[in-house]
Design an enzyme around this catalytic site. Structure first.
Site, PDB file in Angstrom:
ATOM      1  N   GLY A  95       0.837  -1.196   0.000  1.00 31.95           N
ATOM      2  CA  GLY A  95       0.000   0.000   0.000  1.00 31.95           C
ATOM      3  C   GLY A  95       0.872   1.246   0.000  1.00 31.95           C
ATOM      4  O   GLY A  95       1.970   1.255  -0.571  1.00 31.95           O
ATOM      5  N   ARG A  96       0.389   2.301   0.664  1.00 28.19           N
ATOM      6  CA  ARG A  96       1.130   3.570   0.666  1.00 28.19           C
ATOM      7  C   ARG A  96       2.513   3.390   1.282  1.00 28.19           C
ATOM      8  O   ARG A  96       3.523   3.809   0.699  1.00 28.19           O
ATOM      9  CB  ARG A  96       0.326   4.622   1.457  1.00 28.19           C
ATOM     10  CG  ARG A  96      -0.949   5.047   0.761  1.00 28.19           C
ATOM     11  CD  ARG A  96      -1.819   5.884   1.664  1.00 28.19           C
ATOM     12  NE  ARG A  96      -2.329   5.136   2.785  1.00 28.19           N
ATOM     13  CZ  ARG A  96      -3.634   5.052   3.130  1.00 28.19           C
ATOM     14  NH1 ARG A  96      -4.532   5.721   2.447  1.00 28.19           N
ATOM     15  NH2 ARG A  96      -4.019   4.337   4.160  1.00 28.19           N
ATOM     16  N   ILE A  97       2.572   2.781   2.462  1.00 29.26           N
ATOM     17  CA  ILE A  97       3.864   2.619   3.141  1.00 29.26           C
ATOM     18  C   ILE A  97       4.683   1.526   2.466  1.00 29.26           C
ATOM     19  O   ILE A  97       5.889   1.694   2.220  1.00 29.26           O
ATOM     20  CB  ILE A  97       3.647   2.307   4.638  1.00 29.26           C
ATOM     21  CG1 ILE A  97       2.997   3.510   5.332  1.00 29.26           C
ATOM     22  CG2 ILE A  97       4.964   1.953   5.311  1.00 29.26           C
ATOM     23  CD1 ILE A  97       2.507   3.241   6.743  1.00 29.26           C
TER      24      ILE A  97
ATOM     25  N   ARG B 145      -4.060  -8.799  -1.181  1.00 20.22           N
ATOM     26  CA  ARG B 145      -5.319  -9.396  -1.620  1.00 20.22           C
ATOM     27  C   ARG B 145      -5.487  -9.308  -3.131  1.00 20.22           C
ATOM     28  O   ARG B 145      -6.263 -10.037  -3.726  1.00 20.22           O
ATOM     29  CB  ARG B 145      -6.493  -8.713  -0.919  1.00 20.22           C
ATOM     30  CG  ARG B 145      -6.523  -8.983   0.569  1.00 20.22           C
ATOM     31  CD  ARG B 145      -7.493  -8.092   1.263  1.00 20.22           C
ATOM     32  NE  ARG B 145      -7.210  -6.684   0.991  1.00 20.22           N
ATOM     33  CZ  ARG B 145      -7.867  -5.665   1.514  1.00 20.22           C
ATOM     34  NH1 ARG B 145      -8.867  -5.913   2.333  1.00 20.22           N
ATOM     35  NH2 ARG B 145      -7.544  -4.425   1.233  1.00 20.22           N
TER      36      ARG B 145
ATOM     37  N   ILE C 140       6.673  -3.536  10.612  1.00 23.76           N
ATOM     38  CA  ILE C 140       6.298  -2.171  11.015  1.00 23.76           C
ATOM     39  C   ILE C 140       4.778  -2.007  10.923  1.00 23.76           C
ATOM     40  O   ILE C 140       4.283  -0.886  10.988  1.00 23.76           O
ATOM     41  CB  ILE C 140       7.005  -1.080  10.168  1.00 23.76           C
ATOM     42  CG1 ILE C 140       6.820  -1.297   8.663  1.00 23.76           C
ATOM     43  CG2 ILE C 140       8.501  -1.005  10.490  1.00 23.76           C
ATOM     44  CD1 ILE C 140       5.544  -0.868   8.074  1.00 23.76           C
TER      45      ILE C 140
ATOM     46  N   ARG D 239       1.519  -4.179  12.460  1.00 24.06           N
ATOM     47  CA  ARG D 239       0.936  -4.311  13.793  1.00 24.06           C
ATOM     48  C   ARG D 239       1.391  -5.648  14.364  1.00 24.06           C
ATOM     49  O   ARG D 239       1.546  -6.632  13.614  1.00 24.06           O
ATOM     50  CB  ARG D 239      -0.605  -4.304  13.737  1.00 24.06           C
ATOM     51  CG  ARG D 239      -1.221  -2.936  13.501  1.00 24.06           C
ATOM     52  CD  ARG D 239      -1.070  -1.998  14.706  1.00 24.06           C
ATOM     53  NE  ARG D 239      -1.732  -0.724  14.506  1.00 24.06           N
ATOM     54  CZ  ARG D 239      -1.132   0.402  14.112  1.00 24.06           C
ATOM     55  NH1 ARG D 239       0.161   0.406  13.869  1.00 24.06           N
ATOM     56  NH2 ARG D 239      -1.823   1.520  13.982  1.00 24.06           N
TER      57      ARG D 239
ATOM     58  N   GLU E 281       2.306  -4.959  23.311  1.00 21.36           N
ATOM     59  CA  GLU E 281       3.150  -3.806  23.618  1.00 21.36           C
ATOM     60  C   GLU E 281       2.435  -2.852  24.592  1.00 21.36           C
ATOM     61  O   GLU E 281       1.200  -2.790  24.569  1.00 21.36           O
ATOM     62  CB  GLU E 281       3.510  -3.067  22.318  1.00 21.36           C
ATOM     63  CG  GLU E 281       2.314  -2.648  21.487  1.00 21.36           C
ATOM     64  CD  GLU E 281       2.717  -2.112  20.124  1.00 21.36           C
ATOM     65  OE1 GLU E 281       3.428  -2.811  19.391  1.00 21.36           O
ATOM     66  OE2 GLU E 281       2.315  -0.977  19.823  1.00 21.36           O
TER      67      GLU E 281
ATOM     68  N   HIS F  84       7.640   0.677  18.891  1.00 18.97           N
ATOM     69  CA  HIS F  84       6.501   1.186  18.100  1.00 18.97           C
ATOM     70  C   HIS F  84       6.631   2.708  17.894  1.00 18.97           C
ATOM     71  O   HIS F  84       5.814   3.486  18.369  1.00 18.97           O
ATOM     72  CB  HIS F  84       5.147   0.854  18.770  1.00 18.97           C
ATOM     73  CG  HIS F  84       4.000   1.044  17.812  1.00 18.97           C
ATOM     74  ND1 HIS F  84       2.779   0.439  17.969  1.00 18.97           N
ATOM     75  CD2 HIS F  84       3.893   1.776  16.662  1.00 18.97           C
ATOM     76  CE1 HIS F  84       1.970   0.772  16.982  1.00 18.97           C
ATOM     77  NE2 HIS F  84       2.628   1.603  16.176  1.00 18.97           N
TER      78      HIS F  84
HETATM   79  P1  NAP Z   1      -2.643   1.086   2.985  1.00 17.54           P
HETATM   80  O1  NAP Z   1      -2.211   2.108   2.001  1.00 17.54           O
HETATM   81  O2  NAP Z   1      -4.087   0.815   3.153  1.00 17.54           O
HETATM   82  O3  NAP Z   1      -1.879  -0.275   2.619  1.00 17.54           O
HETATM   83  C1  NAP Z   1      -2.174  -1.480   3.219  1.00 17.54           C
HETATM   84  C2  NAP Z   1      -1.868  -2.586   2.231  1.00 17.54           C
HETATM   85  O4  NAP Z   1      -2.125  -3.831   2.888  1.00 17.54           O
HETATM   86  C3  NAP Z   1      -2.741  -2.532   0.989  1.00 17.54           C
HETATM   87  O5  NAP Z   1      -1.901  -2.495  -0.127  1.00 17.54           O
HETATM   88  C4  NAP Z   1      -3.523  -3.822   1.007  1.00 17.54           C
HETATM   89  O6  NAP Z   1      -3.430  -4.337  -0.296  1.00 17.54           O
HETATM   90  C5  NAP Z   1      -2.759  -4.711   1.977  1.00 17.54           C
HETATM   91  N1  NAP Z   1      -3.631  -5.629   2.685  1.00 17.54           N
HETATM   92  C6  NAP Z   1      -4.822  -5.369   3.255  1.00 17.54           C
HETATM   93  N2  NAP Z   1      -5.318  -6.483   3.792  1.00 17.54           N
HETATM   94  C7  NAP Z   1      -4.430  -7.464   3.514  1.00 17.54           C
HETATM   95  C8  NAP Z   1      -4.395  -8.844   3.786  1.00 17.54           C
HETATM   96  N3  NAP Z   1      -5.397  -9.450   4.430  1.00 17.54           N
HETATM   97  N4  NAP Z   1      -3.325  -9.540   3.363  1.00 17.54           N
HETATM   98  C9  NAP Z   1      -2.306  -8.939   2.703  1.00 17.54           C
HETATM   99  N5  NAP Z   1      -2.286  -7.625   2.419  1.00 17.54           N
HETATM  100  C10 NAP Z   1      -3.348  -6.903   2.820  1.00 17.54           C
HETATM  101  O7  NAP Z   1      -2.108   1.414   4.434  1.00 17.54           O
HETATM  102  P2  NAP Z   1      -0.770   2.203   4.847  1.00 17.54           P
HETATM  103  O8  NAP Z   1      -1.071   3.639   4.995  1.00 17.54           O
HETATM  104  O9  NAP Z   1       0.344   1.781   3.946  1.00 17.54           O
HETATM  105  O10 NAP Z   1      -0.553   1.626   6.323  1.00 17.54           O
HETATM  106  C11 NAP Z   1      -0.390   0.240   6.500  1.00 17.54           C
HETATM  107  C12 NAP Z   1      -0.370  -0.099   7.979  1.00 17.54           C
HETATM  108  O11 NAP Z   1       0.870   0.271   8.548  1.00 17.54           O
HETATM  109  C13 NAP Z   1      -1.393   0.643   8.848  1.00 17.54           C
HETATM  110  O12 NAP Z   1      -2.682   0.070   8.775  1.00 17.54           O
HETATM  111  C14 NAP Z   1      -0.783   0.529  10.223  1.00 17.54           C
HETATM  112  O13 NAP Z   1      -1.266  -0.623  10.895  1.00 17.54           O
HETATM  113  C15 NAP Z   1       0.707   0.359   9.950  1.00 17.54           C
HETATM  114  N6  NAP Z   1       1.470   1.520  10.446  1.00 17.54           N
HETATM  115  C16 NAP Z   1       2.371   1.335  11.452  1.00 17.54           C
HETATM  116  C17 NAP Z   1       3.093   2.423  11.931  1.00 17.54           C
HETATM  117  C18 NAP Z   1       4.115   2.248  13.015  1.00 17.54           C
HETATM  118  O14 NAP Z   1       4.361   3.187  13.768  1.00 17.54           O
HETATM  119  N7  NAP Z   1       4.737   1.096  13.129  1.00 17.54           N
HETATM  120  C19 NAP Z   1       2.872   3.698  11.400  1.00 17.54           C
HETATM  121  C20 NAP Z   1       1.957   3.839  10.379  1.00 17.54           C
HETATM  122  C21 NAP Z   1       1.253   2.752   9.903  1.00 17.54           C
HETATM  123  P3  NAP Z   1      -4.570  -5.152  -0.977  1.00 17.54           P
HETATM  124  O15 NAP Z   1      -5.821  -4.322  -0.858  1.00 17.54           O
HETATM  125  O16 NAP Z   1      -4.118  -5.359  -2.350  1.00 17.54           O
HETATM  126  O17 NAP Z   1      -4.621  -6.408  -0.188  1.00 17.54           O
END
Ligand code: NAP
Length: 317
Positions: free
Chosen positions: A159-161, A181, A235, A237, A266, A284
């Protein structure tokens, strides 16, 4: 002590914003500091009926059991992109808006993922300890690390990250593959399952959302599919990895190691992480920079101000 109404929309603060943004909401709204209340339940009962907005973050999120105390609630604004700790469906069922903070944290979180990879393969932490402990002067050169160049990086959740991580890894001459997915229009190889991806990469990076749908997506079977010198970097959850299976794999040295920013329980993490020598740990804090936390806070303010002035929400969930 709660204050009498000032006529401004009243907000319940579960987690404060950065100081500059706290000042902005203090001016525009009337704040009730749940985060500072000693008897939180009594505080909620006292002010709950006046609350029209909630300010929160990934921790503590927002649980549906608060809803009966907040009959006038219109919006939950969270300083996080992840919404796994927010009961989004319960809010939406009552017509309550939920907002998050996408995009503004992509770069810092992706940088941290790369930092964990560098730390793992080039042993930055070990090198730091080696110099500080005097071992360098006593024993000479430390043990060799491993190159990043040429490694196959597998992203779970492009996704974005995930995309930012992939682009950074490409610049460091790694090859990229991913699972998710759906297949995306990107020049990277797609594997339909985490097991397929694990069999075909040297570094598995988790960047998908947390929550019920991805709980233990990385289980014993995926870990078993990894090469014995492959690293897993998380990075996303803590809930995405079956942590008992991960610790078992680390203890048996069935995989190279794990670089973790997030954990199942955590901040009270499994104490076995304290002694494992094949882990790189971070509290985190992937989005934990002054700049990004201010940008996340500002999006919370912007969403609240937009909502209470009848404008479109900048980042609705
Ligand atoms: P995003 O743009 O929505 O990207 C999430 C990606 O995960 C999508 O490409 C989606 O692709 C994929 N996905 C969703 N469900 C899935 C599944 N069941 N199996 C495999 N892939 C799946 O979100 P983002 O902004 O990049 O953020 C992602 C996550 O990073 C957040 O939700 C958050 O939990 C985590 N995060 C952590 C920190 C930290 O401090 N460690 C900071 C920011 C974010 P498809 O739709 O193609 O499956």
């Amino acid at each position: 002590m709660t204050q009498a109404s000032t006529g401004k929309p009243e907000l319940l603060v579960l987690r404060p914003l950065m100081p500059g943004q706290m000042e902005q909401i203090e001016n525009a709204f009337q704040l009730h500091r749940y985060d500072l209340a000693e008897d939180k339940q009594a505080f909620l009962v006292e002010v709950g009926s006046r609350i029209r907005g909630v300010v929160t973050a990934g921790s503590p999120g927002f649980k549906a059991d608060m809803l009966p105390h907040l009959p006038a609630l219109e919006i939950v604004a969270s300083a996080s992109v992840g919404t796994d700790s927010i009961d989004v469906s319960a809010c939406k069922a009552r017509g309550i808006h939920v907002t998050n903070t996408p995009e503004v944290l992509n770069d810092d979180v992706a940088d941290l993922a790369i930092g964990l990879i560098l730390n793992a393969l080039r042993r930055l932490g070990d090198g730091h300890d080696y110099v500080r402990s005097g071992e360098w002067s006593r024993n000479g050169m430390m043990a060799l690390g491993r190159s990043l160049k040429g490694r196959r990086l597998g992203v779970v959740g492009l996704g974005r990250i995930g995309m930012e991580i992939a682009q950074r890894a490409q610049a460091m001459k790694m090859t990229i593959a991913y699972t998710g997915r759906s297949k995306k229009d990107v020049p990277f190889e797609y594997f339909p399952t985490p097991v397929d991806l694990a069999q075909n990469c040297d570094i598995l990076v988790l960047a998908c959302p947390g929550g019920a749908e991805t709980r233990h997506l990385i289980n014993a079977e995926v870990l078993e599919a990894m090469r014995p010198d492959a690293w897993i970097i998380n990075i996303s959850r803590g809930s995405v990895i079956d942590e008992a299976a991960l610790i078992d794999a680390l203890e048996r040295r069935a995989i190279g190691g794990a670089g973790l920013d997030v954990f199942e329980n955590e901040p009270h993490i499994d104490t076995r992480f304290h002694t494992l020598d094949n882990v790189v740990l971070f509290p985190h804090h992937a989005s934990g920079t002054v700049e990004t936390r201010a940008a996340m806070s500002q999006l919370v303010v912007d969403n609240l101000k937009a909502h209470f002035s009848g404008q479109a929400l900048p980042t609705p969930v």
